[in-house]
Design an enzyme around this catalytic site. Structure first.
Site, PDB file in Angstrom:
ATOM      1  N   ARG A 149      -1.316  -4.936 -12.297  1.00  0.00           N
ATOM      2  CA  ARG A 149      -2.461  -5.517 -11.584  1.00  0.00           C
ATOM      3  C   ARG A 149      -3.723  -4.923 -12.228  1.00  0.00           C
ATOM      4  O   ARG A 149      -3.675  -3.812 -12.765  1.00  0.00           O
ATOM      5  CB  ARG A 149      -2.434  -5.146 -10.103  1.00  0.00           C
ATOM      6  CG  ARG A 149      -1.195  -5.624  -9.346  1.00  0.00           C
ATOM      7  CD  ARG A 149      -1.214  -5.109  -7.908  1.00  0.00           C
ATOM      8  NE  ARG A 149      -0.084  -5.602  -7.139  1.00  0.00           N
ATOM      9  CZ  ARG A 149       1.046  -4.925  -6.937  1.00  0.00           C
ATOM     10  NH1 ARG A 149       1.191  -3.710  -7.448  1.00  0.00           N
ATOM     11  NH2 ARG A 149       2.020  -5.443  -6.212  1.00  0.00           N
ATOM     12  N   LYS A 173      -0.028  -1.086  -4.792  1.00  0.00           N
ATOM     13  CA  LYS A 173      -0.508  -1.366  -3.431  1.00  0.00           C
ATOM     14  C   LYS A 173       0.054  -0.341  -2.454  1.00  0.00           C
ATOM     15  O   LYS A 173       1.200   0.081  -2.569  1.00  0.00           O
ATOM     16  CB  LYS A 173      -0.067  -2.771  -3.009  1.00  0.00           C
ATOM     17  CG  LYS A 173      -0.882  -3.885  -3.661  1.00  0.00           C
ATOM     18  CD  LYS A 173      -0.518  -5.228  -3.070  1.00  0.00           C
ATOM     19  CE  LYS A 173      -1.413  -6.324  -3.625  1.00  0.00           C
ATOM     20  NZ  LYS A 173      -1.074  -7.641  -3.061  1.00  0.00           N
ATOM     21  N   HIS A 245      -4.953 -11.336 -13.910  1.00  0.00           N
ATOM     22  CA  HIS A 245      -3.676 -11.591 -13.236  1.00  0.00           C
ATOM     23  C   HIS A 245      -2.801 -12.548 -14.040  1.00  0.00           C
ATOM     24  O   HIS A 245      -1.575 -12.540 -13.905  1.00  0.00           O
ATOM     25  CB  HIS A 245      -3.937 -12.162 -11.837  1.00  0.00           C
ATOM     26  CG  HIS A 245      -2.805 -11.930 -10.890  1.00  0.00           C
ATOM     27  ND1 HIS A 245      -2.579 -10.708 -10.290  1.00  0.00           N
ATOM     28  CD2 HIS A 245      -1.804 -12.734 -10.465  1.00  0.00           C
ATOM     29  CE1 HIS A 245      -1.515 -10.784  -9.528  1.00  0.00           C
ATOM     30  NE2 HIS A 245      -1.019 -11.999  -9.621  1.00  0.00           N
ATOM     31  N   ARG A 248      -0.304 -10.658 -15.989  1.00  0.00           N
ATOM     32  CA  ARG A 248       0.811 -10.172 -15.146  1.00  0.00           C
ATOM     33  C   ARG A 248       1.795 -11.309 -14.884  1.00  0.00           C
ATOM     34  O   ARG A 248       3.005 -11.130 -14.977  1.00  0.00           O
ATOM     35  CB  ARG A 248       0.225  -9.628 -13.837  1.00  0.00           C
ATOM     36  CG  ARG A 248       1.246  -9.119 -12.816  1.00  0.00           C
ATOM     37  CD  ARG A 248       0.480  -8.412 -11.707  1.00  0.00           C
ATOM     38  NE  ARG A 248       1.219  -8.256 -10.470  1.00  0.00           N
ATOM     39  CZ  ARG A 248       2.020  -7.238 -10.191  1.00  0.00           C
ATOM     40  NH1 ARG A 248       2.242  -6.306 -11.099  1.00  0.00           N
ATOM     41  NH2 ARG A 248       2.621  -7.157  -9.025  1.00  0.00           N
ATOM     42  N   HIS A 271       7.018  -5.097  -6.471  1.00  0.00           N
ATOM     43  CA  HIS A 271       7.085  -5.961  -5.286  1.00  0.00           C
ATOM     44  C   HIS A 271       8.094  -5.410  -4.288  1.00  0.00           C
ATOM     45  O   HIS A 271       9.214  -5.058  -4.666  1.00  0.00           O
ATOM     46  CB  HIS A 271       7.528  -7.384  -5.676  1.00  0.00           C
ATOM     47  CG  HIS A 271       6.489  -8.160  -6.410  1.00  0.00           C
ATOM     48  ND1 HIS A 271       6.784  -9.203  -7.243  1.00  0.00           N
ATOM     49  CD2 HIS A 271       5.140  -8.038  -6.432  1.00  0.00           C
ATOM     50  CE1 HIS A 271       5.672  -9.694  -7.748  1.00  0.00           C
ATOM     51  NE2 HIS A 271       4.661  -8.995  -7.272  1.00  0.00           N
ATOM     52  N   TYR A 280       6.117 -15.442  -8.542  1.00  0.00           N
ATOM     53  CA  TYR A 280       5.506 -15.166  -9.836  1.00  0.00           C
ATOM     54  C   TYR A 280       6.303 -15.788 -10.978  1.00  0.00           C
ATOM     55  O   TYR A 280       5.755 -16.186 -11.992  1.00  0.00           O
ATOM     56  CB  TYR A 280       5.426 -13.651 -10.087  1.00  0.00           C
ATOM     57  CG  TYR A 280       4.244 -13.019  -9.436  1.00  0.00           C
ATOM     58  CD1 TYR A 280       3.113 -12.724 -10.160  1.00  0.00           C
ATOM     59  CD2 TYR A 280       4.249 -12.734  -8.076  1.00  0.00           C
ATOM     60  CE1 TYR A 280       2.009 -12.146  -9.553  1.00  0.00           C
ATOM     61  CE2 TYR A 280       3.161 -12.155  -7.469  1.00  0.00           C
ATOM     62  CZ  TYR A 280       2.048 -11.864  -8.205  1.00  0.00           C
ATOM     63  OH  TYR A 280       0.970 -11.295  -7.603  1.00  0.00           O
TER      64      TYR A 280
END
Length: 299
Positions: A149, A173, A245, A248, A271, A280
């Site tokens: 990211r 995250k 992005h 990615r 994830h 994705y």
């Protein structure tokens, strides 16, 4: 009886301490609940405990009339649901009025993916005659080579580089750390940048551990990374809408199309849910058809 001020303070502490979400998510959720507070002011100033399902449904209509996109509305709803779950956990309310709220239907628009030749062309378009050229090359090689990211890229630390064993440690995250393999090309250009370009930078005190620095010796900003990529796309006449992005997304798609295991890609992307990875790794119909023909026993 809880008021908005005390409820928001408690909710903020709950998100940080118990949910361990990122600061960006904390701020987004607080903005969402503040929107609900603004709405209650228009209907007589109800406190959060007094808000019921009918109020929340009318709030969604009100948000929709503000002209927000369905994706933004869904995010707002996510914040409101988290807020009322918190109130239930704190025994401030007995019944969660947000539990029956439905999210707006989202039409999932798949982002543009770059082909391998397009990525090569973008990186080749970088001007190496300027000191920032090698930094930008190293940055894009790491972005694509590790599927990061943009926030993970700009916060990458020298102390988290294990280039001798071709791994980097990334903070994703919710401040969750993960180890990500880094390929030899990315390692090569990262070392050139660190050993030949960055060593000549005057670095702001306290920022010495950040890998990618701007001219002022400060960590790169998200916006600057966007600008660099947009400028390269214009330079080569690329018509696709791209952002950091996109690299990615392309990383994940190319791995899956090359035969990588979905769970391995999930680990590398950081994830929590495999379903997020599946979003994705959209694959075109021809690729899916070829895979079935090749691997299905009845084909």
């Amino acid at each position: 009886m809880a008021d908005w001020n005390s409820s928001l303070k408690g909710f903020k502490a709950y998100l940080r301490l118990e949910r361990s979400v990122s600061e960006n998510t904390v701020e987004a959720y607080l903005r969402d609940v503040n929107r609900l507070f603004e709405y209650t002011e228009t209907i007589g100033g109800k406190n959060p405990v007094a808000v019921d399902i009918a109020d929340l449904k009318n709030f969604i209509v009100w948000v929709n009339e503000l002209g927000m996109l369905a994706t933004t509305q869904a995010r707002v709803l996510s914040g409101i649901k988290a807020f009322y779950k918190y109130l239930v956990l704190e025994n401030l309310i007995q019944k969660d009025p947000a539990s029956l709220l439905e999210s707006p239907r989202l039409t999932r628009k798949l982002p543009d993916t770059l082909s391998i030749p397009e990525i090569n062309e973008l990186i080749a378009a970088i001007d190496h005659s300027k000191p920032e050229g090698m930094r930008n090359k190293a940055m894009l090689e790491v972005l694509y080579g590790c599927g990061l990211r943009v926030s993970e890229l700009i916060n990458l630390k020298i102390s988290n580089l294990y280039l001798d064993v071709e791994f980097i440690k990334v903070t994703g995250k919710g401040d969750k750390e993960r180890l990500v393999p880094i390929g030899s090309e990315a390692v090569k250009f990262l070392l050139i940048y660190l050993n030949e370009i960055r060593v000549h930078s005057i670095i702001k005190p306290g920022k010495e551990d950040y890998v990618f620095l701007n001219r002022r010796g400060m960590p790169m900003s998200r916006v600057m990374v966007f600008i660099i990529i947009k400028a390269l796309a214009e330079k080569i006449g690329l018509k696709k809408t791209i952002s950091p992005h996109t690299f990615r997304h392309s990383f994940a798609t190319h791995l899956i199309e090359g035969g990588a295991d979905l769970r391995a890609v999930q680990e590398m992307l950081g994830h929590e849910s495999i379903t997020t990875t599946e979003i994705y790794t959209h694959l075109d119909r021809d690729y899916l058809k070829d895979t079935i023909i090749q691997f299905h026993p009845r084909s």
